[in-house]
Design a protein around this motif. Structure first.
Motif, PDB file in Angstrom:
ATOM      1  N   VAL A 215      43.239  44.523  29.947  1.00 47.09           N
ATOM      2  CA  VAL A 215      43.067  45.295  31.176  1.00 47.09           C
ATOM      3  C   VAL A 215      41.817  44.771  31.871  1.00 47.09           C
ATOM      4  O   VAL A 215      40.812  44.504  31.199  1.00 47.09           O
ATOM      5  CB  VAL A 215      42.886  46.790  30.837  1.00 47.09           C
TER       6      VAL A 215
ATOM      7  N   MET B  32      39.153  44.641  35.592  1.00 45.94           N
ATOM      8  CA  MET B  32      38.713  45.106  36.890  1.00 45.94           C
ATOM      9  C   MET B  32      37.843  44.004  37.492  1.00 45.94           C
ATOM     10  O   MET B  32      37.095  43.344  36.768  1.00 45.94           O
ATOM     11  CB  MET B  32      37.861  46.361  36.688  1.00 45.94           C
TER      12      MET B  32
ATOM     13  N   MET C  59      35.405  43.118  41.197  1.00 41.18           N
ATOM     14  CA  MET C  59      34.867  43.571  42.477  1.00 41.18           C
ATOM     15  C   MET C  59      33.964  42.481  43.034  1.00 41.18           C
ATOM     16  O   MET C  59      33.470  41.632  42.304  1.00 41.18           O
ATOM     17  CB  MET C  59      34.033  44.838  42.294  1.00 41.18           C
TER      18      MET C  59
ATOM     19  N   ILE D 229      38.343  46.095  45.447  1.00 40.84           N
ATOM     20  CA  ILE D 229      38.479  46.418  44.025  1.00 40.84           C
ATOM     21  C   ILE D 229      39.823  45.883  43.557  1.00 40.84           C
ATOM     22  O   ILE D 229      40.837  46.129  44.207  1.00 40.84           O
ATOM     23  CB  ILE D 229      38.525  47.941  43.776  1.00 40.84           C
TER      24      ILE D 229
ATOM     25  N   PHE E 217      42.362  45.881  40.027  1.00 43.72           N
ATOM     26  CA  PHE E 217      42.587  46.424  38.689  1.00 43.72           C
ATOM     27  C   PHE E 217      43.972  45.980  38.248  1.00 43.72           C
ATOM     28  O   PHE E 217      44.946  46.197  38.962  1.00 43.72           O
ATOM     29  CB  PHE E 217      42.507  47.949  38.716  1.00 43.72           C
TER      30      PHE E 217
ATOM     31  N   PHE F 266      31.664  41.256  40.041  1.00 43.14           N
ATOM     32  CA  PHE F 266      31.668  42.057  38.819  1.00 43.14           C
ATOM     33  C   PHE F 266      33.031  41.900  38.151  1.00 43.14           C
ATOM     34  O   PHE F 266      34.062  42.063  38.806  1.00 43.14           O
ATOM     35  CB  PHE F 266      31.414  43.517  39.195  1.00 43.14           C
TER      36      PHE F 266
ATOM     37  N   LEU G  71      35.213  43.075  34.619  1.00 47.32           N
ATOM     38  CA  LEU G  71      35.266  43.936  33.432  1.00 47.32           C
ATOM     39  C   LEU G  71      36.599  43.713  32.734  1.00 47.32           C
ATOM     40  O   LEU G  71      37.635  43.605  33.391  1.00 47.32           O
ATOM     41  CB  LEU G  71      35.157  45.402  33.870  1.00 47.32           C
TER      42      LEU G  71
ATOM     43  N   MET H  80      27.482  47.741  26.449  1.00 48.86           N
ATOM     44  CA  MET H  80      28.512  48.533  27.125  1.00 48.86           C
ATOM     45  C   MET H  80      29.368  49.238  26.086  1.00 48.86           C
ATOM     46  O   MET H  80      29.367  48.864  24.910  1.00 48.86           O
ATOM     47  CB  MET H  80      29.397  47.669  28.035  1.00 48.86           C
TER      48      MET H  80
ATOM     49  N   LEU I  50      44.988  53.827  43.371  1.00 50.64           N
ATOM     50  CA  LEU I  50      43.832  54.298  42.596  1.00 50.64           C
ATOM     51  C   LEU I  50      44.250  55.416  41.643  1.00 50.64           C
ATOM     52  O   LEU I  50      43.792  55.471  40.494  1.00 50.64           O
ATOM     53  CB  LEU I  50      42.731  54.792  43.528  1.00 50.64           C
TER      54      LEU I  50
ATOM     55  N   MET J 265      45.943  53.869  38.764  1.00 49.86           N
ATOM     56  CA  MET J 265      44.920  53.225  37.926  1.00 49.86           C
ATOM     57  C   MET J 265      44.260  54.250  37.007  1.00 49.86           C
ATOM     58  O   MET J 265      44.091  54.015  35.802  1.00 49.86           O
ATOM     59  CB  MET J 265      43.869  52.564  38.807  1.00 49.86           C
TER      60      MET J 265
ATOM     61  N   PHE K 146      44.968  54.050  27.537  1.00 50.43           N
ATOM     62  CA  PHE K 146      44.042  53.749  26.434  1.00 50.43           C
ATOM     63  C   PHE K 146      44.117  54.809  25.343  1.00 50.43           C
ATOM     64  O   PHE K 146      44.050  54.509  24.159  1.00 50.43           O
ATOM     65  CB  PHE K 146      42.600  53.660  26.941  1.00 50.43           C
TER      66      PHE K 146
ATOM     67  N   ILE L 245      27.721  51.235  30.962  1.00 47.67           N
ATOM     68  CA  ILE L 245      27.174  49.871  30.967  1.00 47.67           C
ATOM     69  C   ILE L 245      25.654  49.971  31.069  1.00 47.67           C
ATOM     70  O   ILE L 245      25.124  50.723  31.885  1.00 47.67           O
ATOM     71  CB  ILE L 245      27.715  49.053  32.160  1.00 47.67           C
TER      72      ILE L 245
END
Lengths: 362, 365
Positions: free
Chosen positions: A141, A143, A145, A168, A170, A281, A283, B116, B249, B252, B260, B288
């Motif tokens: 998974v 992400m 940005m 963004i 994802f 960024f 992730l 993290m 979103l 997501m 998870f 983080i």
């Protein structure tokens, strides 16, 4: 977005990629970097993200001439732990540093379960979703940005642009379905959509844009007169503070972790020679640190199935999930080729003439 | 955020009165004392900063859920899987506050050690305001993100007619130095369901664009909240204004929260009722440590620089300066420390009934 006007000339994917590559090579980019960059850029064209592929070449040409990008940049890892890294892109275009940063994140995530990689001293990296899809192919998974070259979007209650379109991405892997792949600007619409309405002298939907005093407007002509873009939500009563908040979140994750330049700086993008100092960024998380192998993908498949089964308001327009419109265009363009508008073709030809690159879009 | 209900019927109470009210109900319902303390603190914090949808007002929802047998009041929280950077927490079917505070503490500890950490929670229930947990992380100098899925579908996907997702909130908090933390806490819908509920409780109309009726068109009828006859819109509101982004979103958040943790997807026809004693809601917490990337304090300086620049933005109306996420709540918090917390009459009446039926003391006379 896709322009599928049948009068527009189409070119095979390989041809568009080669055209991007010859241009980059003629700007002085080393061969290994050309290969990576052209592949990421043409992927956007393939998937109908026409704003982030070959159409970026004129932009990069002008940035190269203004010496705010370094074509033979040196990538370096500045700091590293088993689950984090800070990468310096050396002032180059963002593609090579971002592919390598994501590869680094993927490697760390496979070993240690998750990773965050932060990139500074970079420039435009194309479509954010490219990098998160890299991770999904490895079962992870992700992400991604980035901040951007200049302010275009207003904060809620403001009459002044302060943030970029701050995207963004994802992506989550599935099994029976293609990955769920969200790749969105945190503004209401892309700047190009407002420009297109202005060119055609059509009104704007209320919420797309503000005039230069910060008032919502439907007059597309304000685009030529200091018009401003809205954050997602469009208007305060419809939640524009959320789009604004997401944009600021992207700015923080892209610059504060990496030390890149914040877009609100007056000399942002041109502060130091040879770099725009944008930040990214990345992730990455391995779902198997939480659940048995394959269980995460089963859940994503279940969700996608359920969303597909939603009763549509209009039977001709079924409910889709993020990434599917692009997947459809990709399948179509693989065989039909990539449409390149005549204006863009002309600009590429001019650049090729100036730099001595081969012109392939004939 | 505070709702504009008619002022004359609103009574103000000190935060302690609300906390005691929440605690007495939870205790009467059989929640152990240590869990009551954590839960009441998180809930009243929402009331203190103006998130009136996520504090005292939630007792009405919890009362009906416990009577339906879908909350375990004396739940055992358990870490079922763990690595140096992750944990999977089983909330034991209880309300989400205790397991979420615990998950956040684990995230903080691991992120400080490793740089993290990500904690997934399954078998949980409503956990209140998402930003509470990310603010816990920011208080420790960490960047925090949190998500949760919801109790039932309320939001229609773009182009869809039926509700498929909940309000699926996301919170993000980043510590600053000179300024209060940047604290985004937002539903991925145009507004939170609780805002529509609070309008419905008080019999007030909805602003246009918050919700669609069963025909898929905008409606101002707040009673659709009780009838479940309409849908909420994803952030963006319409396809033209980018609702596919809010929808994306929301999906997501569903994937992060249920994918998870293995919790129940909100789209499942029996979601919330698949097993007795639990709604099996899922959460996700990510922390983080900025010092894994930059020298101590450098992250906070950049956040301060951004906040200062945003504050300096030319406003449309000089009386309405540009703010950053979290500031409206900070302003309300400061005000309410002086004035107390306003409780509208509709809610007060409902809480009186609940307290009476639960044999709990009533503190809001």
């Amino acid at each position: 977005m896709a322009n599928d006007d049948s009068t527009v000339k189409r070119f095979p994917v390989a041809c568009v990629r080669d055209q991007i590559a010859t241009c980059l090579r003629s700007f002085g980019m080393p061969e290994a970097d050309v290969e990576i960059t052209a592949n990421v850029m043409v992927d956007a064209d393939k998937r109908g993200i026409d704003t982030h592929g070959i159409s970026c070449v004129p932009n990069y040409f002008s940035r190269w001439k203004r010496k705010i990008i370094t074509l033979d940049a040196t990538y370096s890892i500045v700091r590293e732990t088993p689950v984090t890294a800070l990468v310096d892109a050396g002032g180059g275009l963002g593609y090579v540093a971002s592919v390598r940063a994501m590869e680094l994140a993927i490697g760390k995530t496979k070993q240690n379960g998750m990773a965050t990689v932060s990139v500074r001293n970079s420039a435009h990296y194309g479509a954010a979703g490219y990098y998160t899809r890299m991770a999904a192919r490895e079962g992870l998974v992700a992400m991604a940005m980035t901040n951007t070259s200049g302010p275009k979007v207003v904060p809620t209650y403001a009459a002044q642009a302060q943030l970029g379109t701050n995207p963004i991405a994802f992506t989550a892997p599935a099994k029976r379905h293609k990955p769920f792949n969200l790749d969105m600007a945190t503004s209401t619409v892309a700047g190009g959509k407002i420009r297109n309405k202005a060119v055609e002298e059509q009104p704007l939907p209320l919420g797309w844009a503000l005039d230069k005093t910060g008032q919502p407007t439907t007059d597309s002509a304000t685009h030529w007169d200091g018009g401003l873009m809205t954050p997602l939500g469009g208007l305060p009563e419809l939640g524009s503070h959320k789009g604004y908040g997401l944009g600021a979140m992207v700015e923080i994750l892209s610059t504060a972790l990496s030390g890149a330049s914040v877009v609100t700086r007056p000399d942002h993008g041109t502060r130091d020679p040879g770099t725009m100092n944008l930040g990214h960024f990345f992730l990455c998380i391995n779902p198997t640190i939480y659940r048995p192998d394959g269980a995460f993908e089963d859940t994503v498949d279940e969700l996608i199935d359920d969303l597909h089964a939603t009763t549509p308001a209009d039977p001709a327009q079924p409910v889709m999930v993020a990434g599917e419109p692009e997947d459809k265009i990709e399948a179509e363009r693989e065989s039909a080729g990539i449409p390149v508008l005549p204006g863009l073709c002309g600009r590429i030809k001019d650049i090729a003439d100036e730099t001595g690159a081969d012109f392939l879009l004939t | 955020m505070s709702d504009g209900t008619a002022n004359e019927d609103i009574k103000h109470f000190p935060a302690d009165a609300l906390r005691n009210q929440i605690a007495s109900c939870l205790t009467a319902w059989g929640m152990p004392a240590d869990q009551v303390e954590i839960t009441a603190n998180v809930m009243v914090d929402a009331d203190k900063c103006g998130i009136d949808t996520h504090g005292l007002s939630m007792l009405t929802t919890y009362d009906s859920r416990r009577r339906e047998g879908i909350i375990t009041m004396d739940a055992k929280v358990e870490v079922v899987r763990e690595t140096p950077v992750s944990a999977l927490v089983d909330a034991g079917g209880g309300l989400g506050y205790v397991p979420s505070v615990q998950a956040t503490k684990i995230a903080i500890k691991k992120a400080k050690e490793m740089g993290m950490a990500g904690i997934a929670v399954c078998n949980s229930n409503h956990f209140g305001a998402t930003g509470y947990y990310t603010r816990m992380m920011a208080a420790e100098g960490l960047v925090g993100m949190a998500t949760t899925n919801g109790s039932g579908p309320r939001t229609a996907p773009t182009f869809g007619r039926d509700a498929k997702l909940s309000t699926n909130p996301i919170a993000f908090t980043a510590p600053a130095k000179r300024n209060a933390p940047f604290n985004l806490d937002m539903a991925t819908t145009t507004v939170a369901a609780g805002k529509i509920r609070n309008k419905a409780n008080e019999g007030l109309p909805l602003p246009e664009g918050w919700a669609n009726g069963p025909d898929g068109r905008p409606t101002s009828d707040s009673s659709l909240y009780f009838d479940r006859a309409g849908t909420q819109t994803p952030l963006g509101g319409t396809r033209e204004l980018g609702s596919h982004k809010g929808y994306g979103l929301g999906a997501m958040v569903e994937i992060l929260s249920a994918g998870f943790s293995g919790a129940s997807l909100v789209t499942h026809p029996e979601h919330g009722y698949r097993r007795p004693g639990t709604m099996d809601i899922g959460h996700f917490f990510l922390a983080i440590d900025p010092t894994a990337f930059r020298p101590e304090g450098a992250f906070e300086e950049t956040v301060d620089e951004l906040i200062d620049a945003l504050h300096a933005t030319t406003p449309v109306d000089p009386d309405q300066p540009v703010m950053v996420a979290g500031e409206p709540e900070n302003i309300i918090r400061a005000t309410r420390e002086e004035t107390g917390i306003p409780v509208p009459p509709g809610l007060r009446g409902k809480i009186r009934d609940i307290a009476k039926n639960s044999n709990a003391e009533f503190f809001l006379d």
